[in-house]
Design a protein around this motif. Structure first.
Motif, PDB file in Angstrom:
ATOM      1  N   ASP A 131       0.844  -1.198   0.000  1.00 28.61           N
ATOM      2  CA  ASP A 131       0.000   0.000   0.000  1.00 28.61           C
ATOM      3  C   ASP A 131       0.881   1.250   0.000  1.00 28.61           C
ATOM      4  OD1 ASP A 131      -2.456   1.276  -0.012  1.00 28.61           O
ATOM      5  OD2 ASP A 131      -2.664   1.266   2.163  1.00 28.61           O
ATOM      6  N   LEU A 132       0.471   2.261  -0.711  1.00 26.13           N
ATOM      7  CA  LEU A 132       1.175   3.552  -0.726  1.00 26.13           C
ATOM      8  C   LEU A 132       2.652   3.418  -1.111  1.00 26.13           C
ATOM      9  CD1 LEU A 132      -0.401   5.053   2.520  1.00 26.13           C
ATOM     10  CD2 LEU A 132      -0.962   5.669   0.149  1.00 26.13           C
ATOM     11  N   GLY A 133       2.962   2.379  -1.859  1.00 27.23           N
ATOM     12  CA  GLY A 133       4.305   2.211  -2.387  1.00 27.23           C
ATOM     13  C   GLY A 133       5.302   1.547  -1.476  1.00 27.23           C
ATOM     14  N   SER A 134       5.145   1.735  -0.145  1.00 29.55           N
ATOM     15  CA  SER A 134       6.191   1.266   0.770  1.00 29.55           C
ATOM     16  C   SER A 134       5.661   0.732   2.101  1.00 29.55           C
ATOM     17  CB  SER A 134       7.175   2.410   1.056  1.00 29.55           C
ATOM     18  OG  SER A 134       6.499   3.513   1.644  1.00 29.55           O
ATOM     19  N   VAL A 135       4.411   0.285   2.121  1.00 27.21           N
ATOM     20  CA  VAL A 135       3.821  -0.289   3.329  1.00 27.21           C
ATOM     21  C   VAL A 135       3.203  -1.638   2.968  1.00 27.21           C
ATOM     22  CG1 VAL A 135       2.100  -0.030   5.161  1.00 27.21           C
ATOM     23  CG2 VAL A 135       3.340   1.987   4.304  1.00 27.21           C
ATOM     24  N   SER A 136       3.769  -2.709   3.498  1.00 32.77           N
ATOM     25  CA  SER A 136       3.223  -4.036   3.230  1.00 32.77           C
ATOM     26  C   SER A 136       2.015  -4.304   4.116  1.00 32.77           C
ATOM     27  CB  SER A 136       4.278  -5.115   3.488  1.00 32.77           C
ATOM     28  OG  SER A 136       3.683  -6.404   3.464  1.00 32.77           O
ATOM     29  N   MET A 137       0.949  -4.778   3.498  1.00 30.73           N
ATOM     30  CA  MET A 137      -0.254  -5.150   4.250  1.00 30.73           C
ATOM     31  C   MET A 137      -0.330  -6.656   4.479  1.00 30.73           C
ATOM     32  SD  MET A 137      -1.654  -2.337   5.053  1.00 30.73           S
ATOM     33  CE  MET A 137      -3.309  -2.822   5.588  1.00 30.73           C
ATOM     34  N   ARG A 138       0.783  -7.335   4.279  1.00 29.99           N
ATOM     35  CA  ARG A 138       0.800  -8.787   4.474  1.00 29.99           C
ATOM     36  C   ARG A 138       0.306  -9.139   5.874  1.00 29.99           C
ATOM     37  NH1 ARG A 138       2.355 -12.883   1.844  1.00 29.99           N
ATOM     38  NH2 ARG A 138       3.353 -11.547   0.251  1.00 29.99           N
ATOM     39  N   SER A 139      -0.628 -10.076   5.915  1.00 24.29           N
ATOM     40  CA  SER A 139      -1.222 -10.540   7.167  1.00 24.29           C
ATOM     41  C   SER A 139      -1.294 -12.052   7.123  1.00 24.29           C
ATOM     42  CB  SER A 139      -2.629  -9.945   7.345  1.00 24.29           C
ATOM     43  OG  SER A 139      -2.611  -8.533   7.291  1.00 24.29           O
ATOM     44  N   PHE A 140      -1.120 -12.690   8.267  1.00 25.02           N
ATOM     45  CA  PHE A 140      -1.109 -14.149   8.283  1.00 25.02           C
ATOM     46  C   PHE A 140      -1.592 -14.675   9.621  1.00 25.02           C
ATOM     47  CE2 PHE A 140       3.120 -12.540   9.355  1.00 25.02           C
ATOM     48  CZ  PHE A 140       3.410 -13.183  10.539  1.00 25.02           C
ATOM     49  N   MET A 141      -1.887 -15.955   9.642  1.00 26.67           N
ATOM     50  CA  MET A 141      -2.392 -16.584  10.854  1.00 26.67           C
ATOM     51  C   MET A 141      -1.851 -18.005  10.975  1.00 26.67           C
ATOM     52  SD  MET A 141      -6.351 -17.088  12.115  1.00 26.67           S
ATOM     53  CE  MET A 141      -6.835 -18.249  10.845  1.00 26.67           C
ATOM     54  N   PHE A 142      -1.549 -18.396  12.196  1.00 28.18           N
ATOM     55  CA  PHE A 142      -1.245 -19.783  12.528  1.00 28.18           C
ATOM     56  C   PHE A 142      -2.414 -20.364  13.315  1.00 28.18           C
ATOM     57  CE2 PHE A 142       3.002 -17.840  12.258  1.00 28.18           C
ATOM     58  CZ  PHE A 142       3.691 -18.775  11.499  1.00 28.18           C
ATOM     59  N   TYR A 143      -2.784 -21.599  13.013  1.00 30.13           N
ATOM     60  CA  TYR A 143      -3.793 -22.261  13.827  1.00 30.13           C
ATOM     61  C   TYR A 143      -3.479 -23.746  13.895  1.00 30.13           C
ATOM     62  CZ  TYR A 143      -5.999 -23.728   9.409  1.00 30.13           C
ATOM     63  OH  TYR A 143      -6.245 -24.268   8.177  1.00 30.13           O
ATOM     64  N   ALA A 144      -3.887 -24.367  14.984  1.00 38.04           N
ATOM     65  CA  ALA A 144      -3.578 -25.779  15.214  1.00 38.04           C
ATOM     66  C   ALA A 144      -4.280 -26.647  14.180  1.00 38.04           C
ATOM     67  CB  ALA A 144      -3.995 -26.185  16.630  1.00 38.04           C
ATOM     68  N   ARG A 145      -3.540 -27.592  13.650  1.00 33.73           N
ATOM     69  CA  ARG A 145      -4.085 -28.474  12.608  1.00 33.73           C
ATOM     70  C   ARG A 145      -5.228 -29.312  13.158  1.00 33.73           C
ATOM     71  NH1 ARG A 145       0.079 -29.006   8.539  1.00 33.73           N
ATOM     72  NH2 ARG A 145       2.025 -28.112   9.297  1.00 33.73           N
TER      73      ARG A 145
END
Length: 273
Positions: A259-273
């Motif tokens: 976003d805006l050239g230099s801001v990563s919006m990467r989001s992630f989640m861990f959850y138990a299998r």
């Protein structure tokens, strides 16, 4: 992440009582009021996750030096820690209750990390900007953990490992920051810098490979990391989240994009299998 994917995830999550771990790129404060995909994802995620007994937020916007603080206030205040934005943003309040007893226990758990209690902070926008979409009724107790900016990334990984026990007590650990965060290089035409895309992709690859040691190796990442994150307070909450995961967890990407050239919006989640 699509709504159908979140619905499928919801069907799997009840198989385990162990709470997930979430890292969300919060980006610009304008995401609080704009109707966009990020805000929609935050809302859908809150509806999908098992409802937590409490939420611990590690936010990039509570920075400390030489010690880590845990907020033990009974009614955390809503902090409008941004400037020059529309007046509507400053009217937002998030009246969640705190969790003083649990927060005090967390401070004790983190005794080896020079951790102390604090009752003056509250909820900065790295916390409430996300939570007001995830839990709009403010009906889940929330407390924050500060980011000690003097510590290396291995420190933040190790802290996450200690915090992981909270997952079995119904606590959602939420990291809030941005994998790439260089406000001096913003582009309002939306075109992402090559180095921002490169570092974001590097992070994603190491994350998927579970190579967390590489993500903590500041020297190895060198100038690419320094360009992507001139300071590391927005990066380190992601390390706390990955540090709290283990081999039983499945990892999924919730959002991505620069976003805006230099801001990563990467989001992630861990959850138990």
């Amino acid at each position: 992440m699509s709504l159908s994917a979140l619905q499928q995830l919801k069907e799997r999550l009840p198989l385990s009582a162990r709470m997930p771990l979430v890292f969300l790129g919060h980006g610009s404060p304008m995401n609080i009021i704009e109707d966009n995909d990020y805000r929609t994802m935050w809302s859908e995620l809150g509806q999908t996750l098992p409802k937590p007994k409490a939420i611990l937020v590690v936010s990039a916007h509570w920075m400390t030096s030489g010690s880590t603080l845990v907020d033990v206030s009974e009614k955390p205040r809503t902090i409008h820690d941004f400037y020059g934005f529309p007046e509507a943003l400053y009217q937002h309040q998030y009246p969640a209750q705190g969790e003083p007893k649990l927060a005090g226990e967390v401070a004790s758990m983190l005794g080896d990390f020079h951790t102390h209690t604090d009752d003056a902070w509250g909820l900065d926008h790295g916390a409430w900007a996300l939570l007001q979409s995830m839990y709009p009724n403010a009906d889940v107790p929330v407390f924050q953990l500060s980011v000690d900016v003097t510590r290396d990334m291995q420190w933040h990984l190790a802290m996450g490992k200690v915090l992981s026990d909270l997952r079995d007590r119904g606590v959602l650990i939420l990291g809030s920051g941005n994998i790439v965060h260089n406000l001096r290089q913003l582009r309002f035409d939306g075109q992402a810098h090559d180095w921002a895309q490169e570092f974001d992709a590097y992070f994603a690859n190491q994350l998927h490979e579970r190579n967390f040691t590489a993500l903590a190796d500041v020297n190895a990442m060198g100038s690419l990391l320094k360009m992507s994150n001139p300071t590391l307070e927005h990066y380190s909450p992601a390390l706390t989240i990955v540090g709290a995961s283990d081999e039983r967890d499945k990892m999924i990407t919730l959002a991505e994009g620069i976003d805006l050239g230099s801001v990563s919006m990467r989001s992630f989640m861990f959850y138990a299998r």
